[in-house]
Design a protein around this motif. Structure first.
Motif, short mmCIF file in Angstrom:
data_model
loop_
_atom_site.label_atom_id
_atom_site.label_comp_id
_atom_site.label_asym_id
_atom_site.label_seq_id
_atom_site.Cartn_x
_atom_site.Cartn_y
_atom_site.Cartn_z
N ILE A 268 36.23 28.98 66.07
CA ILE A 268 35.98 29.93 64.98
C ILE A 268 36.09 29.22 63.65
CG2 ILE A 268 36.80 31.93 66.29
CD1 ILE A 268 39.45 31.69 64.77
N ALA A 269 35.46 29.79 62.63
CA ALA A 269 35.54 29.26 61.26
C ALA A 269 36.70 29.92 60.54
CB ALA A 269 34.23 29.51 60.52
N ILE A 270 37.51 29.12 59.85
CA ILE A 270 38.66 29.65 59.12
C ILE A 270 38.23 30.63 58.04
CG2 ILE A 270 38.66 27.72 57.49
CD1 ILE A 270 41.78 29.50 58.84
N ALA A 271 37.06 30.40 57.45
CA ALA A 271 36.58 31.29 56.38
C ALA A 271 36.32 32.69 56.92
CB ALA A 271 35.31 30.73 55.76
N GLY A 272 35.75 32.79 58.11
CA GLY A 272 35.47 34.10 58.69
C GLY A 272 36.73 34.87 59.01
N VAL A 273 37.75 34.17 59.51
CA VAL A 273 39.02 34.83 59.83
C VAL A 273 39.68 35.35 58.56
CG1 VAL A 273 41.30 34.53 60.85
CG2 VAL A 273 39.33 33.40 61.87
N LEU A 274 39.68 34.54 57.51
CA LEU A 274 40.26 34.98 56.24
C LEU A 274 39.52 36.19 55.67
CD1 LEU A 274 41.17 31.70 54.32
CD2 LEU A 274 42.70 33.59 54.88
N HIS A 275 38.21 36.16 55.76
CA HIS A 275 37.42 37.28 55.25
C HIS A 275 37.78 38.57 55.98
CE1 HIS A 275 34.00 39.56 53.72
NE2 HIS A 275 33.72 39.91 54.98
N GLU A 276 37.91 38.50 57.30
CA GLU A 276 38.27 39.70 58.06
C GLU A 276 39.65 40.20 57.68
OE1 GLU A 276 38.83 41.07 62.74
OE2 GLU A 276 37.90 39.14 62.24
N ALA A 277 40.61 39.28 57.48
CA ALA A 277 41.97 39.69 57.10
C ALA A 277 41.99 40.34 55.73
CB ALA A 277 42.89 38.47 57.13
N ILE A 278 41.24 39.77 54.79
CA ILE A 278 41.21 40.32 53.43
C ILE A 278 40.60 41.72 53.43
CG2 ILE A 278 40.12 40.05 51.16
CD1 ILE A 278 40.43 37.00 51.59
N GLU A 279 39.54 41.91 54.19
CA GLU A 279 38.91 43.22 54.24
C GLU A 279 39.86 44.26 54.82
OE1 GLU A 279 35.99 44.18 52.84
OE2 GLU A 279 36.30 42.18 51.98
N GLY A 280 40.72 43.84 55.74
CA GLY A 280 41.68 44.78 56.31
C GLY A 280 42.72 45.25 55.31
N VAL A 281 43.01 44.42 54.29
CA VAL A 281 44.03 44.77 53.29
C VAL A 281 43.38 45.21 51.97
CG1 VAL A 281 46.19 43.96 52.21
CG2 VAL A 281 45.43 42.96 54.35
N ARG A 282 42.07 45.15 51.90
CA ARG A 282 41.36 45.45 50.65
C ARG A 282 41.75 46.80 50.04
NH1 ARG A 282 39.21 42.41 46.99
NH2 ARG A 282 38.08 41.21 48.60
N PRO A 283 41.87 47.89 50.83
CA PRO A 283 42.24 49.18 50.21
C PRO A 283 43.57 49.12 49.46
CG PRO A 283 41.39 49.53 52.42
CD PRO A 283 41.55 48.05 52.27
N LEU A 284 44.57 48.42 50.02
CA LEU A 284 45.86 48.30 49.35
C LEU A 284 45.73 47.47 48.08
CD1 LEU A 284 48.92 48.71 49.24
CD2 LEU A 284 49.16 46.72 50.75
N ILE A 285 44.96 46.39 48.13
CA ILE A 285 44.77 45.54 46.95
C ILE A 285 44.09 46.32 45.83
CG2 ILE A 285 43.58 43.50 46.08
CD1 ILE A 285 43.93 42.24 48.84
N ASP A 286 43.04 47.05 46.17
CA ASP A 286 42.31 47.82 45.15
C ASP A 286 43.18 48.94 44.58
OD1 ASP A 286 40.19 46.16 45.61
OD2 ASP A 286 39.12 47.56 46.93
N GLU A 287 43.91 49.61 45.45
CA GLU A 287 44.75 50.72 44.99
C GLU A 287 45.79 50.25 43.98
OE1 GLU A 287 47.70 54.18 46.87
OE2 GLU A 287 47.01 52.50 48.09
N ALA A 288 46.33 49.04 44.19
CA ALA A 288 47.36 48.51 43.29
C ALA A 288 46.78 47.71 42.13
CB ALA A 288 48.33 47.62 44.09
N SER A 289 45.45 47.66 42.03
CA SER A 289 44.77 46.93 40.95
C SER A 289 45.17 45.47 40.90
CB SER A 289 45.09 47.61 39.59
OG SER A 289 44.67 48.95 39.58
N HIS A 290 45.36 44.85 42.08
CA HIS A 290 45.68 43.43 42.14
C HIS A 290 44.40 42.61 42.00
CE1 HIS A 290 49.68 44.45 43.10
NE2 HIS A 290 49.53 44.64 44.41
N THR A 291 44.56 41.36 41.60
CA THR A 291 43.46 40.40 41.56
C THR A 291 43.63 39.43 42.72
OG1 THR A 291 43.31 40.52 39.15
CG2 THR A 291 42.33 38.60 40.22
#
Length: 566
Positions: A268-291
């Protein structure tokens, strides 16, 4: 919570039975063991001891071996034969027998220790204190369990039940581990019981979450235009997923401890795994207005790893970074190659970690925040689970921080895929969406009325013809006139459980054509295997993600039209 060094007034006295036919010996024992936390009861014969055991409960029994009417061995045998007293620890005292055969005979009667007179006073006090403390903790645990059952009976909210159960779990694991640390065999037994408790806990917590998830999807279908309802459903949906995540983490830690997790490795590509992990936490990041900033190298870095488990580990780290920051924080994820390893760093501007806690934060139930300031929630198992998942991949993780308020950085190291693993990387791209199946005839069977009613209403709102029943026997009867295409069947039903119901349906005329789906709070691999052996086609774990349910209903297998509604 009970203080670590309680004062004598705070200790509930426990009963200790002293048995010796010599009054002077009883006097000596009473003097040695005199303590505000003990209630010492004497017996000068085996008969008196048996009578005392019928009247009182004892934390420990100190028993002389050589008595005229009934030897200590004979008395111990009678005690161990009675269910009420079988678990009472027995410490033998003797001044006459020292040979190994006699000592072995003493242990063979069920005794926990064998001391020779004259007894070392400190040793006797210490051993009695251990059993008295263990007795108090067992009674405290029973009281906690009784209180917990009372709370469940009062139907408190799911969130409150989860909090109380988690507190009970933490207390039970801590007390069990502390009390049984001296014996390796006892530690193994405690871990086995813990795993069973976690499995039952996960099942009991998943059941009430299931109808909540169905109700959220139903609200979105029926009140999509109402922004207030949409905000409320989003909040409920997030909290259901948080509770489901906590349950899954608990079970994963248990399964790793038992060696039951097997990685499904592929290139597997490390970039794809990171992308999937980030998308899983994206709602929390957006809700808290994090960068969030991700810095990837130009070259493609490949791993020989389980994409799902590795994404889970990365998601835990990003989730922690987002959770332990005030609004408007910053998360930097960096990836670089170092020799034959890939190094992934997760840096945040959050609350930081005390330097003396940088190693212990990876231990089970470790918390960065103190017990009085745990405003951000969590059980303290996410980092422990992350480290174990990375170690299964041959990797490691370390933490850095300048202290409180100075942010944190977690460094992950993983081996790159070797030359023997140079299979092509899987093609990138979204999975094609399933096609709708049209109207289906669906039978829902669950002993929880809330589950049946909410799921039935949701499926009906999705355009399907649905019948709900509350037992395996009712499901059998419904098969004759309803003739469903799909049966959503709970496993843990009284009377006729889901496994037996599935087998019975398969044995009916036309039963082989029905798609059987287990919907249950039991989600271990053994549970999936049992469901498959019973004849189930699918296995969904509560709380079922409504999207996963919709995907099941859109499966390509639904080729034949449903029976027309009478």
């Amino acid at each position: 919570m009970t203080p670590e060094n309680p004062t004598p007034a705070a200790i509930e006295p426990v009963n200790i039975l002293l048995v010796d036919d010599e009054p002077v010996n009883l006097t000596v024992l009473e003097t040695v063991l005199e303590d505000a936390g003990y209630r010492l009861i004497h017996a000068s014969s085996g008969e008196q001891a048996l009578l005392a055991l019928m009247t009182h409960e004892f934390a420990v029994l100190v028993l002389d071996v050589n008595m005229p009417d009934m030897t200590g061995f004979e008395l111990a045998t009678l005690i161990k034969q009675r269910r009420k007293t079988a678990q009472v620890p027995i410490i033998f005292l003797t001044a006459y027998f020292n040979d190994e055969q006699h000592v072995a005979a003493g242990y063979g009667t069920g005794a926990v220790d064998y001391l020779h007179k004259p007894v070392n006073v400190d040793i006797l006090r210490s051993k009695v204190a251990v059993f008295a403390d263990l007795y108090r903790k067992e009674r405290a645990l029973q009281a906690a369990n009784s209180a917990l059952q009372g709370e469940v009976a009062e139907r408190r909210s799911a969130q409150e039940r989860l909090r109380l159960l988690n507190e009970t779990l933490e207390r039970r694991v801590l007390e069990r581990t502390t009390a049984l640390r001296a014996s390796e065999s006892e530690l193994r037994e405690a871990n086995r019981r813990k795993d069973e408790f976690l499995a039952i806990l996960a099942h009991e917590l998943r059941n009430p979450l299931a109808p909540v998830g169905y109700a959220v999807r139903l609200l979105r279908l029926k009140a999509a235009a109402n922004p207030d309802v949409e905000r409320a459903t989003q909040l409920i949906d997030r909290q259901v997923k948080v509770m489901g995540r906590l349950i899954d983490d608990l079970m994963d830690v248990s399964r790793i401890s038992q060696g039951k997790i097997e990685l499904q490795r592929q290139r597997i590509a490390i970039a794809g795994v990171l992308h999937e992990a980030i998308e899983g936490v994206r709602p929390l990041i957006d809700e808290a207005s994090h960068t969030l900033k991700v810095d990837l190298p130009a070259e493609e870095l490949a791993l020989h790893a389980d994409a799902t488990r590795l994404s889970q580990a990365f998601m835990n780290l990003i989730h922690n970074a987002a959770k332990y920051m005030d609004k408007g924080g910053r998360i930097d994820v960096g990836v670089q190659r170092e020799a034959s390893e890939v190094v992934v760093s997760f840096r945040d501007t959050g609350i930081g970690i005390a330097t003396d806690r940088l190693d212990s934060i990876f231990e089970m139930f470790s918390q960065v925040e103190t017990a009085l300031s745990r405003s951000r929630g969590g059980l303290g198992i996410g980092l422990s689970l992350t480290r174990r998942l990375l170690e299964l991949h041959g990797g490691s993780i370390t933490a850095r921080s300048a202290g409180h308020g100075q942010g944190s950085e977690f460094i992950v190291r993983l081996p790159l895929a070797g030359a023997l693993e140079d299979a092509p990387l899987p093609a990138q791209g979204a999975t094609p969406a399933a096609k709708p199946a049209g109207t289906l005839r669906i039978l829902v069977a669950d002993d929880s009325r809330d589950c049946v009613e909410t799921l039935t209403e949701l499926l009906t709102a999705l355009g399907h013809t649905v019948r709900g029943v509350f037992s395996g026997h009712e499901a059998m009867r419904a098969m004759e006139d309803f003739e469903p295409q799909l049966v959503l069947l709970d496993i843990g039903m009284p009377g006729l459980n889901g496994y037996d119901t599935c087998r019975a349906i398969r044995g009916q005329p036309g039963g082989a054509r029905v798609v059987m789906c287990a919907v249950t709070g039991w989600g271990q691999p053994d549970d999936v295997r049992k469901a498959t052996e019973a004849g189930f086609d699918e296995h969904l774990v509560k709380p079922v993600d409504p999207d996963a349910l919709v995907a099941l209903l859109s499966h390509a297998r639904w080729s034949s039209p449903a029976k027309p509604t009478p």
